[in-house]
Enzyme design. Sequence first.
Site, PDB file in Angstrom:
ATOM      1  N   ASP A  47      -8.723   7.400  12.797  1.00  0.00           N
ATOM      2  CA  ASP A  47      -8.756   7.137  11.354  1.00  0.00           C
ATOM      3  C   ASP A  47      -9.348   5.754  11.084  1.00  0.00           C
ATOM      4  O   ASP A  47      -8.870   5.017  10.222  1.00  0.00           O
ATOM      5  CB  ASP A  47      -7.331   7.257  10.790  1.00  0.00           C
ATOM      6  N   GLY A  59       0.834  -1.202   0.000  1.00  0.00           N
ATOM      7  CA  GLY A  59       0.000   0.000   0.000  1.00  0.00           C
ATOM      8  C   GLY A  59       0.865   1.246   0.000  1.00  0.00           C
ATOM      9  O   GLY A  59       2.071   1.171   0.239  1.00  0.00           O
ATOM     10  N   PHE A 112       2.179   9.598   3.753  1.00  0.00           N
ATOM     11  CA  PHE A 112       3.509   9.745   4.348  1.00  0.00           C
ATOM     12  C   PHE A 112       4.528   8.736   3.836  1.00  0.00           C
ATOM     13  O   PHE A 112       5.724   8.921   3.984  1.00  0.00           O
ATOM     14  CB  PHE A 112       3.425   9.611   5.869  1.00  0.00           C
ATOM     15  N   GLY A 113       4.083   7.633   3.260  1.00  0.00           N
ATOM     16  CA  GLY A 113       5.070   6.639   2.848  1.00  0.00           C
ATOM     17  C   GLY A 113       4.452   5.394   2.259  1.00  0.00           C
ATOM     18  O   GLY A 113       3.289   5.383   1.877  1.00  0.00           O
TER      19      GLY A 113
END
Length: 273
Positions: free
Chosen positions: A132, A14, A18-19
Amino acid sequence: FCLLDMYTKSCKLGSGGFGNVYKLKHKLNKEIVAAKFVRVSEYLHKADTIQQILKEAQYLMTLDHENILKLQTAFLINQEIAIITEYIPGGELGKYLEKQDEPMTEIQACAVMHELVKAMVYVHSKKILHRDLKLENILLQDPKNPCSVKIIDFGLASLCSNNEYGMSGTLLYSPPELLSGKSKKSSNKADVWSLGIILYILLTKKFPFEGTTDAKTKHCICNQKLKFPKDLKISSELEDLIINMLEKDPRKRFNINQVGLHSWLEMNKEKIK
Ligand code: ADP
Ligand code: MG
Ligand code: MG
């Protein structure tokens, strides 16, 4: 030479703001793990952003629960933070649901909720907020069994005591109080709202509040009365639980312990074992 050299990279699992997340295999014991790399190079001058990035590993380190992603280790490498965790093979709950023609049955949804609620009772007892919760951040342990899940992605998590602004998570899962400006802090009630949205989707494959634009979606979340599809057949207990999780006023909304003690979860307990 570093710890990462002990692994061979297989596929990308995925990617996010951010990364990236990769699947790795240990060269010696062949263990499969997941590695999330979060770039810090761009934020080296912003201490609070670095703090938020480090928190993801820090919270995972604190949490030890069968329905929460398990951390193995975390370290800095080439200006990235590497977060090494267990690999969860079943894929995202959202992707599973997309592939099905029908939404979940009440019993299936109850099995999933049972695990999610148990995990979140534990998270909130540690005074941590996830902030989240959504279908992409819930993974199946086994691709063929939708009823056994793990919560991942504590990248936006915070401590209850912090005055963290807004949700900055995904609009469709955000509670009214964070959109209307009534509350600047997210609270444990925000996580309950997001879980309520998840429960509604499991049963209908639809978002309860959704417009064609972000502004319309916000308006629906804040003002539209909760409605169930006409052809949806659910027990009155389940309807009552959803209404209390998707209560617009956070003071009246259930907290996670009230959700855990609700008769709907209790009455199905025997059937899901
Ligand atoms: P982001 O903060 O960018 O959303 P996530 O931690 O949610 O990052 O990871 C992005 C995606 O990568 C997830 O939605 C999931 O599909 C996959 N993924 C993340 N961690 C794992 C894991 N431990 N095992 C399997 N897949 C994972
Ligand atoms: Mg995510
Ligand atoms: Mg994230």
